[in-house]
Design an enzyme around this catalytic site. Sequence first.
Site, PDB file in Angstrom:
ATOM      1  CD1 TRP A   1       0.329   0.521   3.345  1.00 48.95           C
ATOM      2  CD2 TRP A   1      -0.187  -1.634   3.078  1.00 48.95           C
ATOM      3  NE1 TRP A   1       0.829  -0.159   4.420  1.00 48.95           N
ATOM      4  CE2 TRP A   1       0.522  -1.489   4.293  1.00 48.95           C
ATOM      5  CE3 TRP A   1      -0.601  -2.921   2.702  1.00 48.95           C
ATOM      6  CZ2 TRP A   1       0.812  -2.567   5.136  1.00 48.95           C
ATOM      7  CZ3 TRP A   1      -0.317  -3.994   3.533  1.00 48.95           C
ATOM      8  CH2 TRP A   1       0.380  -3.812   4.733  1.00 48.95           C
ATOM      9  NE  ARG A   2       4.853   2.435   4.470  1.00 51.91           N
ATOM     10  CZ  ARG A   2       5.728   2.326   5.471  1.00 51.91           C
ATOM     11  NH1 ARG A   2       6.966   1.941   5.220  1.00 51.91           N
ATOM     12  NH2 ARG A   2       5.359   2.598   6.700  1.00 51.91           N
TER      13      ARG A   2
ATOM     14  CD  GLU B   1      -3.214   3.533   7.751  1.00 54.97           C
ATOM     15  OE1 GLU B   1      -3.348   3.017   8.876  1.00 54.97           O
ATOM     16  OE2 GLU B   1      -2.099   3.877   7.307  1.00 54.97           O
TER      17      GLU B   1
ATOM     18  CD  GLN C   1      -6.331  -2.698  18.418  1.00 53.88           C
ATOM     19  OE1 GLN C   1      -6.386  -3.375  19.415  1.00 53.88           O
ATOM     20  NE2 GLN C   1      -5.523  -1.660  18.313  1.00 53.88           N
ATOM     21  CB  THR C   2      -4.641  -6.425  11.970  1.00 52.50           C
ATOM     22  OG1 THR C   2      -5.982  -6.435  12.459  1.00 52.50           O
ATOM     23  CG2 THR C   2      -4.349  -7.751  11.302  1.00 52.50           C
TER      24      THR C   2
ATOM     25  CG  LEU D   1      -8.138  -9.020   8.384  1.00 53.25           C
ATOM     26  CD1 LEU D   1      -6.692  -9.476   8.442  1.00 53.25           C
ATOM     27  CD2 LEU D   1      -8.383  -8.205   7.116  1.00 53.25           C
TER      28      LEU D   1
ATOM     29  CE1 TYR E   1     -11.947  -6.556  17.759  1.00 50.95           C
ATOM     30  CE2 TYR E   1      -9.781  -6.068  16.872  1.00 50.95           C
ATOM     31  CZ  TYR E   1     -10.609  -6.292  17.944  1.00 50.95           C
ATOM     32  OH  TYR E   1     -10.103  -6.243  19.217  1.00 50.95           O
TER      33      TYR E   1
ATOM     34  CE1 TYR F   1      -2.734   5.548  12.757  1.00 48.96           C
ATOM     35  CE2 TYR F   1      -4.408   4.093  11.833  1.00 48.96           C
ATOM     36  CZ  TYR F   1      -3.113   4.571  11.845  1.00 48.96           C
ATOM     37  OH  TYR F   1      -2.204   4.111  10.944  1.00 48.96           O
TER      38      TYR F   1
ATOM     39  CG  ASP G   1      -0.167   3.926  15.338  1.00 44.21           C
ATOM     40  OD1 ASP G   1       0.565   4.788  15.871  1.00 44.21           O
ATOM     41  OD2 ASP G   1       0.272   3.064  14.567  1.00 44.21           O
TER      42      ASP G   1
ATOM     43  CB  THR H   1     -10.679  -9.018  22.685  1.00 51.05           C
ATOM     44  OG1 THR H   1     -10.225  -9.002  21.334  1.00 51.05           O
ATOM     45  CG2 THR H   1      -9.977  -7.936  23.475  1.00 51.05           C
TER      46      THR H   1
END
Length: 374
Positions: free
Chosen positions: A29-30, A42, A47-48, A85, A87, A125, A143, A320
């Site tokens: 992604w860069r 993002e 949290q990953t 993945l 969430y 964030y 973050d 969690t």
Amino acid sequence: MEQWSKETIAAFRKTLLTWYDENKRDLPWRHDHDPYHVWVSEIMLQQTQVNTVIPYYERFMSMFPTINDLAAAKPEQLLKAWEGLGYYSRARNLQRAAREIVNDRHGEWPTTAAGLQELTGIGPYTAGAIASIAFGEPVAAVDGNAFRVFGRLLMIDADITKPATRQLFAETIDRIIDPQRPGDFNQAIMDLGSSYMTVKNPDVEHSPVKMFDRSYETGHVLDYPVKTAKPRPVPVDYVALVIHTPAGYLMTKRPSTGLLANLWTFPLVKVSDLLKDDEQETDLMDVDIVSRAEQAFETETEIPVSLALIGGRAVTHTFTHLKWQIRLVSAELSTVPDISLFAGEIVAESAFDQYPMPVVQQKLWRRWQAASKK
DNA sequence: AAAACGTGGGG
DNA sequence: TCCCCAAGTTT
């Protein structure tokens, strides 16, 4: 906490960005600053960890190359792309925001952090990350890395688990961030936080910014950032029903809200729901649990079954906040029952790959396979 | 403000 | 095995 002079801030920016220019990670992604690419990455990275995200990101971009493809996708297809993945509300919110942009805003992105945060699933964030990386706004992206890096550099004593602390960090970083290269600045902090300034075993001795690190200077690196511990996951006992018919296995789709929303599993019965109030503390026999599960299940489905306990230890899966301990019971049916009143389907094993299933279901399946082959 | 919300990795 | 954690947001 430490306060930096104007000169120190200027030196820090130069040191950080010089290091970043020579050492930044080559991540998928860069390759550009397309807001769609930045945004999807993002959301996945919330949290990953990076190594987990990379293959998901690659697959996602091949499936949904543009925000229009994402907006038009079937929700089940999207959930399947997100399978494993975690969430999962992230996937639902991602599509909701995509549709807001495509349908309500004619494809125009908000270009500020404040505007971006109006979109579903984008909090402070992520708004800061997209605004700085894709649109060049000089705004902090606070973050876990930023908490850790600046918590240590400046020895900030505020507890980062308290919501109010975010504002303190944001204001602090907003004064330090390089207004010429805000996106690179934020990403450099993240790279620093995952290399020399890790949670455990940091290597501050070789850190490019060790001369700015007050916690290192005073021997208190591991005392920062300040945070209070989280509660342990609460154990909850379940029974999973493995109902095998000639057409496949009985599967249920979980409710559209809450834990593992809209994902598919074997029918799961919470053991505490099978017990009377005065029995909650009683250590009941497995046989009794199975017979009660049968009754509860038949009441709900009208499928006559005779369940048998699969021996061995429980399958455990820790979230969690919860620790599921699941015992399997099975029934082999010679005919395909009418499940029209049941919130689920009979799914052939060959069709499992078309249904989004959480990791806990994959564990149950493996246990069932191991048990049924004996 | 506090709790819900997944998963995989490391010590 | 257990605990903590990783590029957080929503309710």
